[in-house]
Write a protein that holds these residues in place. Structure first.
Motif, PDB file in Angstrom:
ATOM      1  N   MET A  88       0.845  -1.172   0.000  1.00 42.36           N
ATOM      2  CA  MET A  88       0.000   0.000   0.000  1.00 42.36           C
ATOM      3  C   MET A  88       0.890   1.234   0.000  1.00 42.36           C
ATOM      4  O   MET A  88       1.884   1.296   0.713  1.00 42.36           O
ATOM      5  N   GLN A  89       0.514   2.186  -0.813  1.00 40.09           N
ATOM      6  CA  GLN A  89       1.270   3.428  -0.929  1.00 40.09           C
ATOM      7  C   GLN A  89       0.486   4.583  -0.313  1.00 40.09           C
ATOM      8  O   GLN A  89      -0.728   4.501  -0.135  1.00 40.09           O
ATOM      9  N   ALA A  90       1.188   5.666  -0.014  1.00 42.24           N
ATOM     10  CA  ALA A  90       0.564   6.838   0.606  1.00 42.24           C
ATOM     11  C   ALA A  90      -0.593   7.364  -0.249  1.00 42.24           C
ATOM     12  O   ALA A  90      -1.654   7.731   0.283  1.00 42.24           O
ATOM     13  N   GLU A  91      -0.433   7.377  -1.554  1.00 37.89           N
ATOM     14  CA  GLU A  91      -1.491   7.879  -2.440  1.00 37.89           C
ATOM     15  C   GLU A  91      -2.737   7.003  -2.359  1.00 37.89           C
ATOM     16  O   GLU A  91      -3.863   7.517  -2.431  1.00 37.89           O
ATOM     17  N   ASP A  92      -2.571   5.703  -2.204  1.00 34.88           N
ATOM     18  CA  ASP A  92      -3.718   4.790  -2.063  1.00 34.88           C
ATOM     19  C   ASP A  92      -4.507   5.115  -0.802  1.00 34.88           C
ATOM     20  O   ASP A  92      -5.743   5.149  -0.817  1.00 34.88           O
ATOM     21  N   ILE A  93      -3.806   5.351   0.291  1.00 32.91           N
ATOM     22  CA  ILE A  93      -4.455   5.691   1.553  1.00 32.91           C
ATOM     23  C   ILE A  93      -5.201   7.015   1.413  1.00 32.91           C
ATOM     24  O   ILE A  93      -6.351   7.143   1.840  1.00 32.91           O
ATOM     25  N   LYS A  94      -4.564   7.979   0.801  1.00 33.09           N
ATOM     26  CA  LYS A  94      -5.192   9.288   0.582  1.00 33.09           C
ATOM     27  C   LYS A  94      -6.496   9.139  -0.203  1.00 33.09           C
ATOM     28  O   LYS A  94      -7.520   9.710   0.159  1.00 33.09           O
ATOM     29  N   GLN A  95      -6.466   8.368  -1.264  1.00 33.39           N
ATOM     30  CA  GLN A  95      -7.661   8.184  -2.096  1.00 33.39           C
ATOM     31  C   GLN A  95      -8.788   7.492  -1.333  1.00 33.39           C
ATOM     32  O   GLN A  95      -9.955   7.851  -1.489  1.00 33.39           O
ATOM     33  N   LEU A  96      -8.456   6.507  -0.505  1.00 34.65           N
ATOM     34  CA  LEU A  96      -9.476   5.819   0.286  1.00 34.65           C
ATOM     35  C   LEU A  96     -10.146   6.773   1.275  1.00 34.65           C
ATOM     36  O   LEU A  96     -11.364   6.771   1.430  1.00 34.65           O
ATOM     37  N   ILE A  97      -9.340   7.604   1.921  1.00 26.63           N
ATOM     38  CA  ILE A  97      -9.895   8.571   2.878  1.00 26.63           C
ATOM     39  C   ILE A  97     -10.756   9.595   2.157  1.00 26.63           C
ATOM     40  O   ILE A  97     -11.870   9.913   2.590  1.00 26.63           O
ATOM     41  N   GLN A  98     -10.279  10.114   1.035  1.00 26.09           N
ATOM     42  CA  GLN A  98     -11.047  11.116   0.286  1.00 26.09           C
ATOM     43  C   GLN A  98     -12.334  10.539  -0.279  1.00 26.09           C
ATOM     44  O   GLN A  98     -13.330  11.248  -0.379  1.00 26.09           O
ATOM     45  N   ALA A  99     -12.348   9.274  -0.611  1.00 22.24           N
ATOM     46  CA  ALA A  99     -13.579   8.652  -1.112  1.00 22.24           C
ATOM     47  C   ALA A  99     -14.640   8.608  -0.018  1.00 22.24           C
ATOM     48  O   ALA A  99     -15.829   8.798  -0.290  1.00 22.24           O
ATOM     49  N   ALA A 100     -14.219   8.372   1.223  1.00 23.88           N
ATOM     50  CA  ALA A 100     -15.161   8.298   2.337  1.00 23.88           C
ATOM     51  C   ALA A 100     -15.515   9.665   2.902  1.00 23.88           C
ATOM     52  O   ALA A 100     -16.618   9.861   3.411  1.00 23.88           O
ATOM     53  N   LEU A 101     -14.589  10.608   2.799  1.00 22.35           N
ATOM     54  CA  LEU A 101     -14.785  11.968   3.320  1.00 22.35           C
ATOM     55  C   LEU A 101     -14.501  12.955   2.187  1.00 22.35           C
ATOM     56  O   LEU A 101     -13.439  13.569   2.139  1.00 22.35           O
ATOM     57  N   PRO A 102     -15.446  13.113   1.255  1.00 18.92           N
ATOM     58  CA  PRO A 102     -15.182  13.897   0.040  1.00 18.92           C
ATOM     59  C   PRO A 102     -14.786  15.350   0.289  1.00 18.92           C
ATOM     60  O   PRO A 102     -14.099  15.941  -0.540  1.00 18.92           O
ATOM     61  N   ASP A 103     -15.204  15.916   1.416  1.00 20.92           N
ATOM     62  CA  ASP A 103     -14.865  17.316   1.685  1.00 20.92           C
ATOM     63  C   ASP A 103     -13.484  17.466   2.315  1.00 20.92           C
ATOM     64  O   ASP A 103     -13.016  18.577   2.525  1.00 20.92           O
ATOM     65  N   ALA A 104     -12.830  16.371   2.630  1.00 20.73           N
ATOM     66  CA  ALA A 104     -11.578  16.405   3.390  1.00 20.73           C
ATOM     67  C   ALA A 104     -10.386  16.827   2.544  1.00 20.73           C
ATOM     68  O   ALA A 104     -10.284  16.497   1.371  1.00 20.73           O
ATOM     69  N   GLU A 105      -9.496  17.548   3.214  1.00 15.85           N
ATOM     70  CA  GLU A 105      -8.168  17.800   2.676  1.00 15.85           C
ATOM     71  C   GLU A 105      -7.272  16.770   3.355  1.00 15.85           C
ATOM     72  O   GLU A 105      -7.218  16.704   4.585  1.00 15.85           O
ATOM     73  N   VAL A 106      -6.601  15.960   2.563  1.00 11.19           N
ATOM     74  CA  VAL A 106      -5.844  14.829   3.104  1.00 11.19           C
ATOM     75  C   VAL A 106      -4.405  14.892   2.628  1.00 11.19           C
ATOM     76  O   VAL A 106      -4.143  15.081   1.438  1.00 11.19           O
ATOM     77  N   THR A 107      -3.486  14.714   3.568  1.00  7.66           N
ATOM     78  CA  THR A 107      -2.077  14.598   3.257  1.00  7.66           C
ATOM     79  C   THR A 107      -1.573  13.315   3.897  1.00  7.66           C
ATOM     80  O   THR A 107      -1.802  13.084   5.083  1.00  7.66           O
ATOM     81  N   VAL A 108      -0.926  12.481   3.107  1.00  6.17           N
ATOM     82  CA  VAL A 108      -0.385  11.223   3.631  1.00  6.17           C
ATOM     83  C   VAL A 108       1.051  11.086   3.151  1.00  6.17           C
ATOM     84  O   VAL A 108       1.345  11.261   1.967  1.00  6.17           O
ATOM     85  N   THR A 109       1.928  10.794   4.076  1.00  5.51           N
ATOM     86  CA  THR A 109       3.316  10.496   3.747  1.00  5.51           C
ATOM     87  C   THR A 109       3.651   9.142   4.358  1.00  5.51           C
ATOM     88  O   THR A 109       2.986   8.684   5.293  1.00  5.51           O
ATOM     89  N   GLY A 110       4.668   8.494   3.824  1.00  5.29           N
ATOM     90  CA  GLY A 110       5.069   7.217   4.397  1.00  5.29           C
ATOM     91  C   GLY A 110       6.014   6.460   3.506  1.00  5.29           C
ATOM     92  O   GLY A 110       6.295   6.859   2.376  1.00  5.29           O
ATOM     93  N   ASP A 111       6.472   5.332   4.048  1.00  5.40           N
ATOM     94  CA  ASP A 111       7.494   4.549   3.371  1.00  5.40           C
ATOM     95  C   ASP A 111       7.004   3.180   2.901  1.00  5.40           C
ATOM     96  O   ASP A 111       7.797   2.328   2.549  1.00  5.40           O
TER      97      ASP A 111
END
Length: 79
Positions: free
Chosen positions: A1-24
């Protein structure tokens, strides 16, 4: 799983959210700012993000440092 995948999952559930995800790839740091958090305790805010990640949080995401804010809290934080 990549940071962008996590960001997209969160934004799909919370469409109004501003999401930043970093990680390794194993450990991630997520900041989520959403108006939907206004009436929720921090525990409920985090639960809504965990719900967005579903089983991936148990299986594919090994560690997640989560920071949630309402837009007003975020505005005060960055001033």
């Amino acid at each position: 799983m990549q940071a962008e995948d996590i960001k997209q999952l969160i934004q799909a559930a919370l469409p109004d959210a501003e999401v930043t995800v970093t990680g390794d790839g194993d450990h991630f740091d997520a900041t989520v700012v959403s108006a939907s958090f206004r009436e929720l305790s921090m525990v409920k805010q985090h639960q809504s993000v965990y719900a967005a990640l579903g089983d991936r949080f148990r299986n594919e995401i090994h560690a997640l440092s989560l920071h949630t804010y309402t837009p007003e809290q975020w505005a005060r934080r960055v001033q």
